[in-house]
Motif scaffolding. Structure first.
Motif, PDB file in Angstrom:
ATOM      1  N   LEU A 161       0.828  -1.209   0.000  1.00  0.00           N
ATOM      2  CA  LEU A 161       0.000   0.000   0.000  1.00  0.00           C
ATOM      3  C   LEU A 161       0.860   1.257   0.000  1.00  0.00           C
ATOM      4  CD1 LEU A 161      -2.605  -1.257   2.584  1.00  0.00           C
ATOM      5  CD2 LEU A 161      -3.126  -0.643   0.224  1.00  0.00           C
ATOM      6  N   ARG A 162       1.926   1.235   0.751  1.00  0.00           N
ATOM      7  CA  ARG A 162       2.775   2.426   0.855  1.00  0.00           C
ATOM      8  C   ARG A 162       3.587   2.636  -0.422  1.00  0.00           C
ATOM      9  NH1 ARG A 162       5.203   1.017   5.072  1.00  0.00           N
ATOM     10  NH2 ARG A 162       3.954   2.129   6.613  1.00  0.00           N
ATOM     11  N   ALA A 163       3.928   1.554  -1.095  1.00  0.00           N
ATOM     12  CA  ALA A 163       4.817   1.650  -2.250  1.00  0.00           C
ATOM     13  C   ALA A 163       4.123   2.168  -3.492  1.00  0.00           C
ATOM     14  CB  ALA A 163       5.429   0.282  -2.543  1.00  0.00           C
ATOM     15  N   ARG A 164       2.805   2.127  -3.523  1.00  0.00           N
ATOM     16  CA  ARG A 164       2.090   2.475  -4.746  1.00  0.00           C
ATOM     17  C   ARG A 164       1.569   3.904  -4.678  1.00  0.00           C
ATOM     18  NH1 ARG A 164       1.484  -1.912  -7.900  1.00  0.00           N
ATOM     19  NH2 ARG A 164       0.237  -0.693  -9.335  1.00  0.00           N
ATOM     20  N   SER A 165       1.863   4.646  -5.728  1.00  0.00           N
ATOM     21  CA  SER A 165       1.337   6.008  -5.815  1.00  0.00           C
ATOM     22  C   SER A 165      -0.052   6.004  -6.429  1.00  0.00           C
ATOM     23  CB  SER A 165       2.274   6.875  -6.669  1.00  0.00           C
ATOM     24  OG  SER A 165       2.417   6.323  -7.969  1.00  0.00           O
ATOM     25  N   ALA A 166      -0.444   4.871  -7.061  1.00  0.00           N
ATOM     26  CA  ALA A 166      -1.764   4.778  -7.669  1.00  0.00           C
ATOM     27  C   ALA A 166      -2.801   4.429  -6.607  1.00  0.00           C
ATOM     28  CB  ALA A 166      -1.754   3.734  -8.780  1.00  0.00           C
ATOM     29  N   SER A 167      -4.035   4.302  -7.031  1.00  0.00           N
ATOM     30  CA  SER A 167      -5.128   4.086  -6.092  1.00  0.00           C
ATOM     31  C   SER A 167      -5.149   2.661  -5.546  1.00  0.00           C
ATOM     32  CB  SER A 167      -6.465   4.389  -6.768  1.00  0.00           C
ATOM     33  OG  SER A 167      -6.757   3.396  -7.739  1.00  0.00           O
ATOM     34  N   LEU A 168      -5.859   2.501  -4.437  1.00  0.00           N
ATOM     35  CA  LEU A 168      -6.095   1.169  -3.889  1.00  0.00           C
ATOM     36  C   LEU A 168      -6.837   0.314  -4.914  1.00  0.00           C
ATOM     37  CD1 LEU A 168      -6.201  -0.908  -1.570  1.00  0.00           C
ATOM     38  CD2 LEU A 168      -8.262   0.246  -0.748  1.00  0.00           C
ATOM     39  N   HIS A 169      -7.722   0.949  -5.694  1.00  0.00           N
ATOM     40  CA  HIS A 169      -8.455   0.211  -6.725  1.00  0.00           C
ATOM     41  C   HIS A 169      -7.495  -0.418  -7.735  1.00  0.00           C
ATOM     42  CE1 HIS A 169     -12.383   2.728  -6.054  1.00  0.00           C
ATOM     43  NE2 HIS A 169     -11.997   2.049  -4.998  1.00  0.00           N
ATOM     44  N   GLU A 170      -6.433   0.296  -8.084  1.00  0.00           N
ATOM     45  CA  GLU A 170      -5.470  -0.266  -9.027  1.00  0.00           C
ATOM     46  C   GLU A 170      -4.725  -1.439  -8.400  1.00  0.00           C
ATOM     47  OE1 GLU A 170      -1.505   0.833 -11.653  1.00  0.00           O
ATOM     48  OE2 GLU A 170      -2.806   2.446 -10.927  1.00  0.00           O
ATOM     49  N   LEU A 171      -4.387  -1.342  -7.129  1.00  0.00           N
ATOM     50  CA  LEU A 171      -3.710  -2.439  -6.447  1.00  0.00           C
ATOM     51  C   LEU A 171      -4.586  -3.685  -6.445  1.00  0.00           C
ATOM     52  CD1 LEU A 171      -1.421  -3.613  -4.730  1.00  0.00           C
ATOM     53  CD2 LEU A 171      -2.518  -2.603  -2.716  1.00  0.00           C
ATOM     54  N   LEU A 172      -5.886  -3.523  -6.195  1.00  0.00           N
ATOM     55  CA  LEU A 172      -6.792  -4.670  -6.185  1.00  0.00           C
ATOM     56  C   LEU A 172      -6.873  -5.315  -7.566  1.00  0.00           C
ATOM     57  CD1 LEU A 172      -9.737  -3.408  -3.934  1.00  0.00           C
ATOM     58  CD2 LEU A 172      -7.745  -4.782  -3.293  1.00  0.00           C
ATOM     59  N   LEU A 173      -6.804  -4.501  -8.604  1.00  0.00           N
ATOM     60  CA  LEU A 173      -6.836  -5.061  -9.953  1.00  0.00           C
ATOM     61  C   LEU A 173      -5.534  -5.758 -10.288  1.00  0.00           C
ATOM     62  CD1 LEU A 173      -8.062  -5.441 -12.768  1.00  0.00           C
ATOM     63  CD2 LEU A 173      -7.198  -3.169 -13.362  1.00  0.00           C
ATOM     64  N   ARG A 174      -4.411  -5.082 -10.059  1.00  0.00           N
ATOM     65  CA  ARG A 174      -3.121  -5.635 -10.472  1.00  0.00           C
ATOM     66  C   ARG A 174      -2.738  -6.887  -9.687  1.00  0.00           C
ATOM     67  NH1 ARG A 174      -3.503  -3.339 -15.127  1.00  0.00           N
ATOM     68  NH2 ARG A 174      -3.215  -1.071 -15.132  1.00  0.00           N
ATOM     69  N   ARG A 175      -3.063  -6.896  -8.397  1.00  0.00           N
ATOM     70  CA  ARG A 175      -2.638  -8.024  -7.563  1.00  0.00           C
ATOM     71  C   ARG A 175      -3.677  -9.132  -7.492  1.00  0.00           C
ATOM     72  NH1 ARG A 175       0.284  -7.772  -1.662  1.00  0.00           N
ATOM     73  NH2 ARG A 175       1.904  -6.905  -2.989  1.00  0.00           N
ATOM     74  N   TYR A 176      -4.969  -8.769  -7.496  1.00  0.00           N
ATOM     75  CA  TYR A 176      -6.011  -9.776  -7.263  1.00  0.00           C
ATOM     76  C   TYR A 176      -6.973  -9.958  -8.444  1.00  0.00           C
ATOM     77  CZ  TYR A 176      -4.421  -8.839  -2.513  1.00  0.00           C
ATOM     78  OH  TYR A 176      -3.645  -8.653  -1.397  1.00  0.00           O
TER      79      TYR A 176
END
Length: 241
Positions: A161-176
């Motif tokens: 979470l800390r490493a990404r400058s993009a949104s949490l929504h993008e993290l959920l897409l890219r990782r899950y």
């Protein structure tokens, strides 16, 4: 796809999963056009009808979008504010004021009755609690408390979470492989809890705008519960079309 793999999943769902994996891996960027149905069918070793059905489900999920006469594109990712933004009062049509996100931490807790019901989880199910602070021109103006299933998103951690400058929504897409959209929002004026008041540097109990939202895939159940408190003394919370 692996033509020799044995799967109980229908072929179009296997094709869908394969295409989603490629989108999540960044093979096609945001707003980039995908190859034609014929080309994708040839790549995947399936019929054009199977490729079309896989693409149609990804469109329904909000991962892709179709533009008549142009083709199929990767849909733009929603930001952490979804269709909402803060602007100067009375200003319409201009760009939203830029907010800077500050990641505060992630912790675990058990789902209470309200959140468990909203996310279709059992009461007491483990949750991740993500805390964010939003600043406008250096001043704190909003806080986020985000709750999501610790079982479904089992390896979510502060580092990611800390490493990404993009949104949490993008993290959920890219990782899950989960692309979320806001399903519903509720707006009301509430008195700030002590923790939020401290983060926003105001006195406890001060009135603030509360925005409670549920988000998830377009055609699926909600997976993300968000409670946002926003100071609107100098800025107006605006829902963009």
């Amino acid at each position: 796809m692996n033509a020799n793999a044995i799967s109980k999943e229908p072929l179009y769902r296997q094709a869908k999963a394969h295409l989603l994996q490629r989108v999540c891996a960044g093979e096609w960027g945001e707003s980039e056009m995908l190859p034609s149905e014929w080309d994708l069918a040839a790549e995947l070793g399936v019929s054009q009808g199977t490729a079309r059905k896989a693409l149609a489900e990804l469109v329904a999920d909000g991962v892709l979008l179709r533009l008549q006469g142009k083709g199929t594109f990767v849909a733009p990712l929603p930001g952490d504010w979804g269709g909402g933004a803060v602007v100067m009062p009375g200003v319409f049509g201009g760009p939203a004021d830029v907010l800077v996100r500050e990641f505060l931490g992630v912790s675990r807790l058990s789902a209470g009755e309200e959140v468990a019901s909203a996310l279709l989880l059992r009461r007491g199910a483990p949750l991740f609690r993500v805390r964010l602070l939003w600043r406008h021109q250096g001043l704190p103006v909003a806080t986020d408390e985000i709750l999501l299933s610790a079982e479904r998103f089992d390896d979510l951690d502060a580092r990611a979470l800390r490493a990404r400058s993009a949104s949490l929504h993008e993290l959920l897409l890219r990782r899950y492989g989960v692309r979320v959209h806001v399903h519903a929002e509720q707006f009301r004026v509430e008195h700030l809890p002590r923790e939020e008041a401290a983060l926003l540097s105001v006195e406890p109990g001060r009135a603030a705008l509360s925005v409670l939202s549920l988000s998830g895939p377009l055609m699926g159940d909600a997976v993300l519960w968000r409670q946002r408190y926003c100071l609107t003394d100098a800025l107006a919370y605006t829902v963009m079309p």
